[in-house]
Structures are given as C-alpha cells and as structure tokens.
Design an enzyme around this catalytic site. Structure first.
Site, PDB file in Angstrom:
ATOM      1  N   ALA A 243       0.838  -1.192   0.000  1.00 40.60           N
ATOM      2  CA  ALA A 243       0.000   0.000   0.000  1.00 40.60           C
ATOM      3  C   ALA A 243       0.875   1.245   0.000  1.00 40.60           C
ATOM      4  CB  ALA A 243      -0.914   0.017   1.229  1.00 40.60           C
ATOM      5  N   LYS A 244       0.330   2.320  -0.558  1.00 39.72           N
ATOM      6  CA  LYS A 244       1.051   3.586  -0.597  1.00 39.72           C
ATOM      7  C   LYS A 244       1.424   4.046   0.811  1.00 39.72           C
ATOM      8  CE  LYS A 244      -1.770   5.145  -4.533  1.00 39.72           C
ATOM      9  NZ  LYS A 244      -2.823   6.095  -4.955  1.00 39.72           N
ATOM     10  N   ARG A 245       0.440   3.947   1.711  1.00 42.27           N
ATOM     11  CA  ARG A 245       0.671   4.484   3.061  1.00 42.27           C
ATOM     12  C   ARG A 245       1.690   3.678   3.847  1.00 42.27           C
ATOM     13  NH1 ARG A 245      -4.409   2.140   3.205  1.00 42.27           N
ATOM     14  NH2 ARG A 245      -4.753   0.491   4.743  1.00 42.27           N
TER      15      ARG A 245
END
Length: 282
Positions: A243-245
């Site tokens: 995930a990006k986060r």
C-alpha cells in the site's frame, strides 16, 4: 459478449507493484478474450489528487507495456453523472444528510462493527429539520433502500468465490456523497462501470466487501451487474498488503533506476515476485 475491463487508480500517490499486479490482470484478461481495456483516473478527491501523479501513472503503464483503448477518462469530468444518481435517490427518500465526524462515530458506544470497522450508528437518520448550511455528507438508508426493492435476493458472480448473495446491510448506511467530494467511491465506481460498459470488474480481494454495496446500488439505479474477479493481493515482507501508506516501493523508482518494465511485467505474469513479496492465497 465483448469483454471490457478497466484499471482505475487514484492519483493520490505513485503506483507500486500491487497496482502493477492488478493492472496486468485486468489488461491481460481483456486481451486474452479479444476485449477492451480502459484506463480511468479516479480523481475526485480534490485534496489529495495531483496532476503529477496522473503523469506518473501513464508513464508507468507504458513502461510495463500495457496499452489501453480509447482516451483516458477522468472522474472529475463526470460529476454530472454522479449528481443525477444522487438526485434520483434523494427524490425517492433513500438518502439523508449526516453531520457526524469520524471521531463521533468511533466514540459511539452503540456503533456496531463490520468488515472495515465501526458502522454508522444512524445518529442523523430521521432528523426533523437538518441544517444543510453546515458541512454534511449524504448517506444511503440501506434498510429503506432494500425495502423499496421489496427486499430482493441480490446476487453477483465472482470468478474466485462463485455465486455470492449480497449483504449490503453489513456495511451500514454508507456515504454516497462526501463532505469534501461530490461522490464517494461506492457511487462513482458503480455509475462509471455501467456508463462505460465494463463487463468484468478485475480488482483486489480487499474490495470484495464493497461489492455488497455496489450490487445494491446497481439494483436501485437500474444498472447492469458485471462479472467480478477479485484477485489475491501482493503482500510485503511484514505480511500486509502492499500500500502507498506503508511505503511500498514505487514503479516510478524502479523505472528511473533503469529497470526493464516489460521484463518486470512478464515476471509478474509468471509468478516470479521480487524477494520479500508474496501473493496471498485466494
């Protein structure tokens, strides 16, 4: 039936291997069936969407060797479609304004829990004279919506799970128009897939639960139900989905480092994943 799939990233950050994995599956399924593959940019989150992320998405897909059919579409240019759907549901008394914050919902001792955490406890449902000058979102009254349809048996078919009976009540009264955006993911993606003639929705299994809501919206708005292919996710070294986060390595970084994108795509197709990356079991 002519197969039509889509890849619909949000330009809120750079793409990573998980995006490449999903885009490849949508692209290759369409091509294997002589169908069309559409690229849709889901950019109605005005506070986080960035033009530079859009440009990076286009370059990354070209680097992977993935071509799309027709022009790239942008949700920010399709707002009239979402407003028409909202107007229809409002006119039928199926939406209500909600003034609660996430903190309000989390603090509610009566809030039941669903697959994605606390469900909305219905605090604003049935307000006599809501003040629409205050910031608010619009929620779907799911129980009323189901009753308006005669409490039907809503079904969809998934390539991995088989026939599924929708349970939209498990998501609670979902938001269809946000305080900070003209439409929620649930509404926009359902309207767009129908308007663009998408026949097969290929996306990660993390969105499986959302399909319960989408199936209800299809029934309410008189839209067709596509076939679904909720594929397994790629997992990072810590066992959580990329995930990006979570700081997953970006495709842009790999591209700028001189890696061969087409070779990477071929390795992914063959299940040859980078060290530390694994595919979750279906």
């Amino acid at each position: 039936m002519v197969v039509h799939t889509r890849f619909a990233p949000s330009p809120t950050g750079r793409l990573h291997l998980g995006h490449a994995w999903s885009a490849l599956q949508a692209h290759d399924f369409a091509r294997a069936n002589g169908g069309a593959f559409t690229l849709r940019i889901e950019d109605i989150d005005g506070t986080r969407s960035r033009p530079e992320h859009v440009e990076a998405i286009l370059r990354d897909l070209e680097w992977l060797g993935l071509g799309w059919d027709g022009e790239v579409t942008f949700q920010s240019r399709r707002l009239a479609l979402y407003e028409a759907a909202l107007d229809d549901l409002r006119a039928r008394g199926l939406l209500y304004p909600c003034f609660c914050t996430r903190a309000d919902i989390a603090a509610s001792l009566t809030a039941p829990h669903g697959p994605e955490g606390p469900l909305y406890p219905g605090t604003c449902r049935g307000l006599d004279a809501p003040d629409l000058s205050k910031p608010h979102c619009w929620r779907l009254d799911v129980a009323k919506a189901l009753a308006s349809l005669g409490d039907p048996e809503l079904l969809w078919h998934d390539a991995f799970a088989g026939q599924v009976r929708a349970d939209p009540a498990s998501a609670g009264d979902v938001v269809l128009a946000r305080k900070d955006a003209p439409a929620s993911y649930h509404l926009a993606v359902t309207v767009d897939d129908a308007a663009q003639g998408v026949t097969h929705v290929v996306r990660g299994v993390d969105l499986f639960a959302a399909t319960h809501v989408h199936r209800l919206l299809q029934a309410l708005l008189g839209l067709p139900t596509p076939e679904y292919r909720h594929h397994p996710l790629l997992l990072g070294p810590d066992g959580t989905r990329l995930a990006k986060r979570h700081g997953a390595p970006s495709l842009e970084a790999m591209r700028l480092a001189g890696e061969d994108g087409r070779a990477l795509a071929e390795r992914l197709r063959n299940g040859q994943l980078p060290v530390g990356i694994a595919a979750a079991q279906a």
